[in-house]
Write a protein that holds these residues in place. Structure first.
Motif, short mmCIF file in Angstrom:
data_model
loop_
_atom_site.label_atom_id
_atom_site.label_comp_id
_atom_site.label_asym_id
_atom_site.label_seq_id
_atom_site.Cartn_x
_atom_site.Cartn_y
_atom_site.Cartn_z
N ARG A 110 8.20 6.11 -11.78
CA ARG A 110 8.57 4.70 -11.64
C ARG A 110 9.25 4.46 -10.31
O ARG A 110 9.07 3.42 -9.69
CB ARG A 110 9.44 4.25 -12.81
CG ARG A 110 8.60 4.18 -14.06
CD ARG A 110 9.19 3.57 -15.28
NE ARG A 110 10.42 2.88 -15.23
CZ ARG A 110 11.37 2.97 -16.17
NH1 ARG A 110 11.17 3.75 -17.22
NH2 ARG A 110 12.47 2.28 -16.08
N ALA A 114 7.93 2.11 -7.39
CA ALA A 114 8.83 1.14 -6.75
C ALA A 114 8.79 1.29 -5.23
O ALA A 114 8.81 0.30 -4.49
CB ALA A 114 10.25 1.31 -7.27
N TRP A 115 8.74 2.52 -4.76
CA TRP A 115 8.67 2.77 -3.32
C TRP A 115 7.39 2.18 -2.72
O TRP A 115 7.43 1.50 -1.70
CB TRP A 115 8.72 4.27 -3.05
CG TRP A 115 8.42 4.64 -1.63
CD1 TRP A 115 7.28 5.20 -1.17
CD2 TRP A 115 9.26 4.44 -0.49
NE1 TRP A 115 7.35 5.37 0.17
CE2 TRP A 115 8.55 4.92 0.62
CE3 TRP A 115 10.52 3.91 -0.31
CZ2 TRP A 115 9.08 4.88 1.91
CZ3 TRP A 115 11.05 3.87 0.96
CH2 TRP A 115 10.34 4.35 2.06
N ALA A 118 7.65 -1.52 -2.64
CA ALA A 118 8.58 -1.95 -1.60
C ALA A 118 7.94 -1.86 -0.22
O ALA A 118 8.15 -2.74 0.63
CB ALA A 118 9.86 -1.11 -1.65
N ARG A 122 7.04 -6.12 -1.74
CA ARG A 122 7.74 -6.64 -2.93
C ARG A 122 9.24 -6.57 -2.69
O ARG A 122 9.74 -5.63 -2.08
CB ARG A 122 7.38 -5.85 -4.18
CG ARG A 122 5.96 -6.06 -4.64
CD ARG A 122 5.77 -7.45 -5.16
NE ARG A 122 4.42 -7.58 -5.70
CZ ARG A 122 3.95 -8.67 -6.21
NH1 ARG A 122 4.70 -9.75 -6.29
NH2 ARG A 122 2.74 -8.72 -6.67
N ILE A 127 10.92 -5.94 -8.24
CA ILE A 127 10.74 -4.54 -8.67
C ILE A 127 11.66 -4.22 -9.84
O ILE A 127 11.23 -3.61 -10.83
CB ILE A 127 10.96 -3.58 -7.49
CG1 ILE A 127 9.88 -3.80 -6.42
CG2 ILE A 127 10.96 -2.14 -7.97
CD1 ILE A 127 10.12 -3.06 -5.13
N LEU A 131 9.88 -3.08 -13.24
CA LEU A 131 9.88 -1.64 -13.48
C LEU A 131 11.12 -1.16 -14.23
O LEU A 131 11.22 0.03 -14.53
CB LEU A 131 9.75 -0.88 -12.16
CG LEU A 131 8.42 -1.05 -11.42
CD1 LEU A 131 8.40 -0.23 -10.14
CD2 LEU A 131 7.25 -0.66 -12.30
N VAL A 138 16.88 0.48 -6.50
CA VAL A 138 15.76 -0.29 -5.94
C VAL A 138 16.14 -0.89 -4.59
O VAL A 138 15.34 -0.90 -3.66
CB VAL A 138 15.31 -1.38 -6.94
CG1 VAL A 138 14.29 -2.29 -6.31
CG2 VAL A 138 14.75 -0.74 -8.19
#
Length: 152
Positions: A110, A114-115, A118, A122, A127, A131, A138
């Motif tokens: 996850r 997220a990375w 990003a 986003r 995020i 997520l 984050v």
């Protein structure tokens, strides 16, 4: 603290504009001679229908954009994918290590997702919401992604 969300401001202004136009149309109809009223009514009705269609399309586009959370960037060059081996370059593993420890730690995948999100535009709020990751982690990922884009 804002009482009215920002997106309502445009809707309120549109409603005020509609009310002003309706008032002006009624004034024109009252001042027109009885023989001119059917022609003026037809013109006003056609104009109102056209404005309604345009307003509806703009509203639809803005709602879709709002639901998506902005305009994320797609893959840049042909053949480049979001989830490639190069996508994790610059990933701040040491920075998020503290959130990977413990019995309730989120899945590392996850954080990788997220990375990637990003690095493709986003924001942290989106995020976190989608997520279910810690806000501070984050924000760290998003800041590192911005620094990566500034360098690369």
């Amino acid at each position: 603290m804002r009482i009215v969300p920002r997106r309502w401001n445009a809707e309120v202004m549109a409603m005020v504009a509609v009310l002003v136009v309706v008032g002006a149309e009624l004034l024109v109809l009252v001042l027109a001679t009885p023989g001119q009223r059917p022609v003026i009514s037809g013109v006003l009705l056609g104009s109102a229908a056209a404005v309604l269609v345009v307003f509806g399309e703009v509203w639809h586009v803005l709602r879709r954009r709002h639901r998506r959370g902005g305009h994320p960037r797609g893959p840049g060059r042909e053949g480049e994918t979001w989830f490639s081996a190069e996508a994790l370059e610059g990933f701040p593993a040491d920075g998020i290590r503290q959130w990977l420890v413990g019995p309730d730690a989120p899945d590392p995948n996850r954080f990788h997702a997220a990375w990637v999100l990003a690095t493709h535009g986003r924001d942290a709020r989106w995020i976190v919401q989608h997520l279910d990751l810690p806000d501070e982690a984050v924000r760290l990922l998003v800041e590192a992604a911005r620094q990566r884009e500034g360098v690369g």
